[in-house]
Design a protein around this motif. Structure first.
Motif, PDB file in Angstrom:
ATOM      1  N   ASN A 414      -2.210  -9.839   6.030  1.00 58.88           N
ATOM      2  CA  ASN A 414      -2.542 -11.007   5.204  1.00 58.88           C
ATOM      3  C   ASN A 414      -3.478 -11.992   5.887  1.00 58.88           C
ATOM      4  N   GLU A 415      -3.602 -11.886   7.217  1.00 59.53           N
ATOM      5  CA  GLU A 415      -4.545 -12.768   7.916  1.00 59.53           C
ATOM      6  C   GLU A 415      -5.989 -12.474   7.521  1.00 59.53           C
ATOM      7  N   ASN A 416      -6.230 -11.215   7.135  1.00 55.36           N
ATOM      8  CA  ASN A 416      -7.603 -10.838   6.739  1.00 55.36           C
ATOM      9  C   ASN A 416      -7.538  -9.935   5.513  1.00 55.36           C
ATOM     10  N   ALA A 417      -6.759 -10.355   4.546  1.00 56.19           N
ATOM     11  CA  ALA A 417      -6.536  -9.507   3.360  1.00 56.19           C
ATOM     12  C   ALA A 417      -7.805  -9.360   2.535  1.00 56.19           C
ATOM     13  N   LYS A 418      -8.025  -8.139   2.075  1.00 54.50           N
ATOM     14  CA  LYS A 418      -9.158  -7.864   1.190  1.00 54.50           C
ATOM     15  C   LYS A 418      -8.654  -6.951   0.067  1.00 54.50           C
ATOM     16  N   PRO A 419      -9.091  -7.197  -1.146  1.00 53.33           N
ATOM     17  CA  PRO A 419      -8.627  -6.359  -2.262  1.00 53.33           C
ATOM     18  C   PRO A 419      -9.260  -4.973  -2.215  1.00 53.33           C
ATOM     19  N   PHE A 420      -8.559  -3.993  -2.779  1.00 55.81           N
ATOM     20  CA  PHE A 420      -9.135  -2.670  -2.930  1.00 55.81           C
ATOM     21  C   PHE A 420     -10.146  -2.717  -4.077  1.00 55.81           C
ATOM     22  N   THR A 421     -11.222  -1.976  -3.923  1.00 55.98           N
ATOM     23  CA  THR A 421     -12.246  -1.924  -4.975  1.00 55.98           C
ATOM     24  C   THR A 421     -11.970  -0.714  -5.865  1.00 55.98           C
ATOM     25  N   TRP A 422     -11.515  -0.971  -7.077  1.00 59.35           N
ATOM     26  CA  TRP A 422     -11.205   0.113  -8.010  1.00 59.35           C
ATOM     27  C   TRP A 422     -12.466   0.410  -8.820  1.00 59.35           C
ATOM     28  N   THR A 423     -12.917   1.658  -8.801  1.00 60.96           N
ATOM     29  CA  THR A 423     -14.173   2.004  -9.475  1.00 60.96           C
ATOM     30  C   THR A 423     -13.988   2.968 -10.643  1.00 60.96           C
ATOM     31  N   ALA A 424     -12.919   3.749 -10.658  1.00 60.73           N
ATOM     32  CA  ALA A 424     -12.738   4.766 -11.700  1.00 60.73           C
ATOM     33  C   ALA A 424     -12.343   4.120 -13.025  1.00 60.73           C
ATOM     34  N   THR A 425     -13.068   4.456 -14.081  1.00 62.71           N
ATOM     35  CA  THR A 425     -12.705   3.967 -15.406  1.00 62.71           C
ATOM     36  C   THR A 425     -11.649   4.872 -16.014  1.00 62.71           C
ATOM     37  N   ALA A 426     -11.003   4.386 -17.057  1.00 65.71           N
ATOM     38  CA  ALA A 426      -9.987   5.194 -17.739  1.00 65.71           C
ATOM     39  C   ALA A 426     -10.598   6.481 -18.277  1.00 65.71           C
TER      40      ALA A 426
END
Length: 449
Positions: A414-426
């Motif tokens: 959490n000190e350097n949290a970054k979100p995952f990049t979701w690229t796949a569409t449904a």
């Protein structure tokens, strides 16, 4: 002073009939190989020294002497078709007790004077095969089952040779043979560029270099040395649920919070029997293969899809009460906002108490992944990361030590949290699933012909 050229990593070649007969270099100057007719007397005498009354089974002894012992196994190293052909022949031409010797492996360790100083006999369980045959399995499948549950009938090492690692070496080589055969029967033969080049030359009379085969594989994007896993969901609302969850990732409702929630259950506090050797120059970190298990914990975690921050809490049990308590803690920092929670279909997520709490908190919305599709939940990505980076390589003297390590890891994350990049569409996900479904249907139809 010039640099030394880097040595190429050695690849362990697939086993073959010739390889097992020729054998391997064993410990203390021994050689481990398939039992030969001239080894039978000494190997049987070694078995008798164990004091357990174990001897080489008479019918197996006769098979070793006439060279038919393990013949179906050795044929199987040439591929699935060869195994099935040999197994069918063994069952149709021999009584049951004799056919079992063709899937029973006896390895011998001989010293520099070619004297047997160790023996291991792994036999096929006849009861299992008889049960399989009575249940409608064909002879090939019944014999294939024996490779996965073969039992060590006897293991003996001569007195002067004991304590030199001969017994573990015999066990290792026996496991290696069964493991490769099991791979062949599950997935079919696998090739390296060199083994395929050799096969084409021996069987088809075609002479090509392994470099040429490697180039063709690269051009066609073929990777026969790799395999993966898959699972098709049987959820009738699969498409709708995929679109719902993926929509949260790609286009979350304005001003809303999206949480990905799940539990990592039965996390083991494993302690190695000896201290871990740390990484050093020219040496990797090393740990003992055996361990002591001090208990387990259950990690409840919630990933904020927008920020990448993780809230985690360890509990001794996984139940509806603990899930609800964690859920309340997860949504509390976001009071006054709409909260969307992506989670799977565990029964603990839909207990009466959870449903009653949701009714009282209409700003919290559950979005369930399809049945059998937890991979769609982003928290699973984070679980894989913490397992690989912190848990799997750790040593824990108690559950408390394990829990502290998990907490420390979460704080560091959490000190350097970054979100995952979701690229796949449904639509992209559904198209890939449809392709796999089509391939599975073709495979089933071909096998039924």
């Amino acid at each position: 002073m010039g640099k030394r050229p880097a040595e190429k990593a050695k690849q362990t070649p697939p086993l073959s009939d010739d390889r097992i007969r020729a054998g391997w270099q064993g410990p203390a100057g021994t050689r481990i190989h398939l039992a030969r007719p001239q080894d039978v007397e000494a190997a049987d005498a070694l078995m008798a020294t164990t004091g357990d009354g174990v001897r080489i089974i008479p019918v197996l002894r006769a098979a070793i002497e006439d060279g038919t012992a393990a013949s179906t196994m050795l044929a199987g190293l040439g591929g699935t078709d060869a195994f099935h052909e040999a197994a069918s022949l063994a069952f149709t031409s021999r009584p049951m007790h004799e056919s079992l010797t063709t899937v029973s492996l006896t390895l011998v360790a001989t010293d520099q004077q070619d004297r047997a100083v160790g023996v291991l006999s792994a036999t096929a369980p006849g009861t299992l095969i008889e049960t399989a045959l009575k249940s409608g399995y064909g002879s090939e499948k019944a014999m294939a089952l024996s490779l996965f549950v073969a039992k060590v009938h006897g293991l003996a090492v001569a007195g002067p040779a004991r304590g030199q690692g001969i017994a573990p070496a015999l066990l290792k080589r026996t496991w290696q043979v069964h493991q490769q055969l099991g791979y062949f029967l599950l997935y079919g033969s696998y090739w390296s560029t060199r083994t395929l080049a050799g096969h084409l030359k021996r069987r088809e009379g075609i002479s090509v270099s392994w470099h040429y085969i490697a180039r063709i594989w690269r051009e066609e994007n073929l990777k026969p040395h790799r395999s993966g896993t898959f699972k098709l969901s049987k959820d009738p609302a699969f498409a709708e649920k995929v679109a719902d969850v993926v929509g949260l990732y790609l286009a979350p409702p304005g001003g809303a919070v999206v949480l990905s929630v799940d539990e990592k259950t039965q996390v083991q506090a494993l302690d190695r029997t000896q201290p871990v050797l740390p990484v050093a120059f020219a040496a990797t970190e090393k740990r003992t293969h055996d361990y002591v298990r001090h208990g387990t914990t259950n990690l409840f975690a919630a990933l904020n899809v927008t920020t990448g921050e993780v809230l985690g809490e360890c509990k001794p049990n996984r139940n509806g009460a603990n899930f609800l308590a964690f859920l309340k803690k997860a949504v509390k920092p976001h009071t006054g906002k709409e909260i969307h929670v992506a989670l799977d279909n565990l029964s603990t997520h839909t207990t009466p108490d959870v449903k009653a709490w949701l009714a009282k908190n209409p700003h919290v919305h559950f979005h369930f992944t399809p049945v059998g599709s937890s991979w769609l939940n982003q928290i699973e990505i984070w679980f894989e990361i913490i397992t690989r980076q912190s848990i799997r390589r750790g040593t824990f003297a108690s559950v408390n030590v394990l829990v502290k390590q998990i907490r420390d890891y979460i704080n560091s994350w959490n000190e350097n949290a970054k979100p995952f990049t979701w690229t796949a569409t449904a639509d992209e996900i559904l198209a890939k699933v449809l392709l796999v479904q089509t391939s599975v249907k073709k495979l089933v139809n071909n096998n039924s012909k």
